[in-house]
Design a protein around this motif. Structure first.
Motif, PDB file in Angstrom:
ATOM      1  N   LEU A 192      -4.494  -1.556   7.632  1.00  0.00           N
ATOM      2  CA  LEU A 192      -4.588  -1.806   6.100  1.00  0.00           C
ATOM      3  C   LEU A 192      -4.630  -0.499   4.838  1.00  0.00           C
ATOM      4  N   GLN A 193      -5.112   0.637   5.233  1.00  0.00           N
ATOM      5  CA  GLN A 193      -5.171   1.546   4.131  1.00  0.00           C
ATOM      6  C   GLN A 193      -4.493   2.639   4.463  1.00  0.00           C
ATOM      7  N   GLN A 194      -3.568   2.167   5.474  1.00  0.00           N
ATOM      8  CA  GLN A 194      -1.941   3.375   6.376  1.00  0.00           C
ATOM      9  C   GLN A 194      -1.041   2.130   5.826  1.00  0.00           C
ATOM     10  N   ALA A 195      -1.194   1.063   5.933  1.00  0.00           N
ATOM     11  CA  ALA A 195      -0.221   0.274   5.579  1.00  0.00           C
ATOM     12  C   ALA A 195       0.430   0.792   4.040  1.00  0.00           C
ATOM     13  N   ASN A 196      -0.892   0.873   3.122  1.00  0.00           N
ATOM     14  CA  ASN A 196      -0.998   0.708   1.978  1.00  0.00           C
ATOM     15  C   ASN A 196      -0.324   2.121   1.352  1.00  0.00           C
ATOM     16  N   ARG A 197      -0.891   3.588   2.554  1.00  0.00           N
ATOM     17  CA  ARG A 197       0.157   4.274   2.080  1.00  0.00           C
ATOM     18  C   ARG A 197       1.682   4.522   2.414  1.00  0.00           C
ATOM     19  N   VAL A 198       2.008   3.425   3.358  1.00  0.00           N
ATOM     20  CA  VAL A 198       3.168   3.512   2.927  1.00  0.00           C
ATOM     21  C   VAL A 198       4.006   2.932   1.981  1.00  0.00           C
ATOM     22  N   PHE A 199       3.051   2.076   1.748  1.00  0.00           N
ATOM     23  CA  PHE A 199       3.978   1.383   0.275  1.00  0.00           C
ATOM     24  C   PHE A 199       3.682   1.811  -0.722  1.00  0.00           C
ATOM     25  N   GLU A 200       3.082   2.424  -0.631  1.00  0.00           N
ATOM     26  CA  GLU A 200       3.021   3.378  -1.958  1.00  0.00           C
ATOM     27  C   GLU A 200       3.703   4.498  -2.242  1.00  0.00           C
ATOM     28  N   HIS A 201       4.068   5.083  -0.854  1.00  0.00           N
ATOM     29  CA  HIS A 201       5.685   5.980  -0.608  1.00  0.00           C
ATOM     30  C   HIS A 201       6.672   5.048  -1.079  1.00  0.00           C
ATOM     31  N   LEU A 202       6.671   4.290   0.128  1.00  0.00           N
ATOM     32  CA  LEU A 202       8.260   3.503  -0.491  1.00  0.00           C
ATOM     33  C   LEU A 202       8.306   2.877  -1.936  1.00  0.00           C
ATOM     34  N   GLN A 203       7.138   3.174  -2.224  1.00  0.00           N
ATOM     35  CA  GLN A 203       7.259   2.408  -4.011  1.00  0.00           C
ATOM     36  C   GLN A 203       8.068   3.308  -5.125  1.00  0.00           C
ATOM     37  N   PHE A 204       7.175   4.894  -4.353  1.00  0.00           N
ATOM     38  CA  PHE A 204       7.621   6.280  -5.049  1.00  0.00           C
ATOM     39  C   PHE A 204       9.179   6.170  -5.131  1.00  0.00           C
ATOM     40  N   LEU A 205       9.376   5.974  -4.212  1.00  0.00           N
ATOM     41  CA  LEU A 205      10.631   6.040  -3.707  1.00  0.00           C
ATOM     42  C   LEU A 205      11.645   5.772  -4.382  1.00  0.00           C
ATOM     43  N   PHE A 206      11.400   3.680  -4.177  1.00  0.00           N
ATOM     44  CA  PHE A 206      11.861   2.745  -5.314  1.00  0.00           C
ATOM     45  C   PHE A 206      11.025   2.557  -6.211  1.00  0.00           C
ATOM     46  N   PRO A 207      10.966   3.062  -6.999  1.00  0.00           N
ATOM     47  CA  PRO A 207       9.763   2.415  -8.006  1.00  0.00           C
ATOM     48  C   PRO A 207       9.894   1.060  -9.313  1.00  0.00           C
ATOM     49  N   GLU A 208      11.356   0.464  -8.983  1.00  0.00           N
ATOM     50  CA  GLU A 208      11.932  -0.507  -9.498  1.00  0.00           C
ATOM     51  C   GLU A 208      12.469  -1.623  -8.910  1.00  0.00           C
ATOM     52  N   GLU A 209      11.564  -1.879  -7.765  1.00  0.00           N
ATOM     53  CA  GLU A 209      12.010  -2.697  -6.339  1.00  0.00           C
ATOM     54  C   GLU A 209      10.112  -3.415  -6.346  1.00  0.00           C
ATOM     55  N   ALA A 210      10.811  -3.996  -6.809  1.00  0.00           N
ATOM     56  CA  ALA A 210       9.832  -5.458  -7.106  1.00  0.00           C
ATOM     57  C   ALA A 210       9.202  -6.517  -5.434  1.00  0.00           C
ATOM     58  N   GLN A 211       9.763  -5.980  -4.631  1.00  0.00           N
ATOM     59  CA  GLN A 211       9.048  -6.307  -3.408  1.00  0.00           C
ATOM     60  C   GLN A 211       8.729  -6.069  -3.115  1.00  0.00           C
ATOM     61  N   LEU A 212       8.523  -4.584  -2.899  1.00  0.00           N
ATOM     62  CA  LEU A 212       7.678  -3.435  -2.526  1.00  0.00           C
ATOM     63  C   LEU A 212       6.203  -3.407  -3.887  1.00  0.00           C
ATOM     64  N   ILE A 213       6.319  -3.618  -4.684  1.00  0.00           N
ATOM     65  CA  ILE A 213       4.907  -3.554  -5.899  1.00  0.00           C
ATOM     66  C   ILE A 213       4.489  -4.736  -5.076  1.00  0.00           C
ATOM     67  N   ILE A 214       4.829  -6.347  -4.746  1.00  0.00           N
ATOM     68  CA  ILE A 214       4.067  -7.175  -4.615  1.00  0.00           C
ATOM     69  C   ILE A 214       3.090  -6.871  -3.155  1.00  0.00           C
ATOM     70  N   ASP A 215       3.854  -6.439  -2.517  1.00  0.00           N
ATOM     71  CA  ASP A 215       3.494  -6.241  -1.046  1.00  0.00           C
ATOM     72  C   ASP A 215       2.530  -5.813  -0.641  1.00  0.00           C
TER      73      ASP A 215
END
Length: 417
Positions: free
Chosen positions: A48-71
């Motif tokens: 889960l820590q690694q999953a969080n790191r990936v989502f953090e990176h994707l959120q940096f790339l797409f800061p307005e993407e709601a699905q990434l924020i929720i995930d």
């Protein structure tokens, strides 16, 4: 460049060092859709820590993407970062198409905090936005189940069950079995347990079906399910007491005693097992074994009232008055005073010719036993033999109030005149 296959192999191997070594280069070079796929793999394998790191990176790339924020918020709740997750969820625009998911995640958050009313409010808001969304209906049923509103939960589960017997990998028959059992609807629970067991046999389902069967007096079925459970999982400790109780209900006391002994061999620290072992040993005409089991129960819990009561009743029946006195005086040293033991203790002191102590016990317990004819009879005769006729007269009057037509109390009362 690290690829998905290399990372997946490292996950399967449990090689955390290699995962961490490969992850950052992967994030720098992989396409976003590959990164999202990797996050899902990390969650699947429990990283889960690694999953969080990936989502953090994707959120940096797409800061307005709601699905990434929720995930990411969902993962953060899983790893215990609830406050940060809440901050993320509250940042999503209420007009976003994904907002019902936000409400569902918020409900999970409040549910984890024990704020069930707030959690229900969030789910209801989501249901208003998407009234025909099965996922939201299922989430509401799960919440209602957890907070003990079983009838409402069952209604929703039933509606989902009519559409599809499985939902999101969950057997709705098993859910319905559990909710009906929790709400004491044992007949319906048993029907659903038996249906669920046709698809998958598990220890919990076998135990649940046995428990429901026991409650509706289908004791033979209960014993069958529990014997199957023992074969499947011999360390399912709760099975042994229920199995012994089921055998006892069909008066197979030998099998009941055997089952409880097997349970004690598995779990030697369960006082309830020792208590039942004591009771069933008595039914098998094994008073010494019964005493031993009850002594073990009391050793685990010196104030185990039911075990103390049963043990003293055996001592009394076996005329082991010294044992009663010894046990009582131990309890007295611990300042444990339970008047239910008084009839045995008073009788023991009387039989041991410690009349003053017997009198103290009788007198102290009198108010609590004014409706107990056996106690009153023993007390009255003790008082007569001890020369306390005025007090005996009062006790006999109480007996006459309880049994006004009983001639022996009338005769006894008249003997005082």
């Amino acid at each position: 460049m690290a690829n998905i296959n290399q990372l997946q192999q490292a996950m399967q191997d449990g090689d955390l060092q290699k995962i961490d070594q490969l992850l950052e280069p992967f994030l720098m070079n992989a396409e976003p859709n590959e990164q999202y796929e990797m996050a899902e793999l990390f969650m699947h394998y429990g990283y889960l820590q690694q999953a969080n790191r990936v989502f953090e990176h994707l959120q940096f790339l797409f800061p307005e993407e709601a699905q990434l924020i929720i995930d990411r918020a969902n993962v953060m709740m899983e790893i215990g970062e609830e406050d940060e997750a809440l901050e993320l969820l509250l940042s999503v625009d209420t007009e976003a198409a994904e907002y019902p998911q936000v409400l569902l995640a918020l409900a999970d958050y409040y549910q984890m905090q024990g704020l069930f009313e707030v959690a229900e409010k969030r789910i209801n808001e989501a249901v208003e936005l998407l009234p025909n969304e099965p996922l939201l209906q299922f989430a509401k049923a799960e919440l209602l189940f957890e907070i003990g509103r079983f009838t409402e939960a069952a209604r929703i589960y039933e509606e989902l069950y009519l559409a599809d017997k499985n939902f999101a990998g969950v057997s709705l028959a098993s859910r319905l079995a559990e909710v009906y059992r929790a709400g004491a609807g044992y007949e319906k629970a048993l029907d659903y347990y038996m249906e669920a067991l046709e698809d998958e046999v598990s220890p919990d389902m076998l135990f649940g079906s046995a428990y429901a069967a026991f409650q509706i007096e289908k004791y033979e079925l209960a014993t069958k399910q529990l014997e199957d459970l023992k074969e499947l999982d011999p360390d399912y400790f709760a099975a042994y007491l229920l199995l012994a109780e089921s055998y006892a209900m069909i008066e197979d006391n030998k099998s009941a005693y055997k089952a409880i002994q097997e349970g004690l061999a598995r779990d030697e620290y369960d006082k309830a097992l020792y208590l039942f072992a004591g009771k069933i040993a008595l039914k098998n005409n094994l008073p010494n074994e019964a005493i031993g089991h009850l002594q073990q129960a009391i050793a685990l819990d010196p104030e185990y009232m039911e075990a103390l009561l049963v043990l003293m009743s055996i001592y009394s029946k076996e005329e082991q008055y010294e044992a009663i006195i010894e046990l009582y005086e131990q309890l007295e040293q611990e300042q444990f005073d339970w008047t239910a033991l008084a009839p045995f203790v008073a009788e023991a002191y009387n039989q041991d010719e410690q009349f003053e102590k017997a009198y103290v016990i009788y007198k102290k317990a009198y108010n609590d036993f004014k409706d107990d004819e056996a106690f009153l009879e023993a007390y009255s005769y003790f008082l007569i033999e001890d020369g306390k006729r005025d007090e005996a007269k009062e006790v006999v009057m109480t007996l006459m109030t309880l049994q006004p037509t009983e001639q022996q109390w009338i005769d006894l009362y008249e003997s005082f005149e």
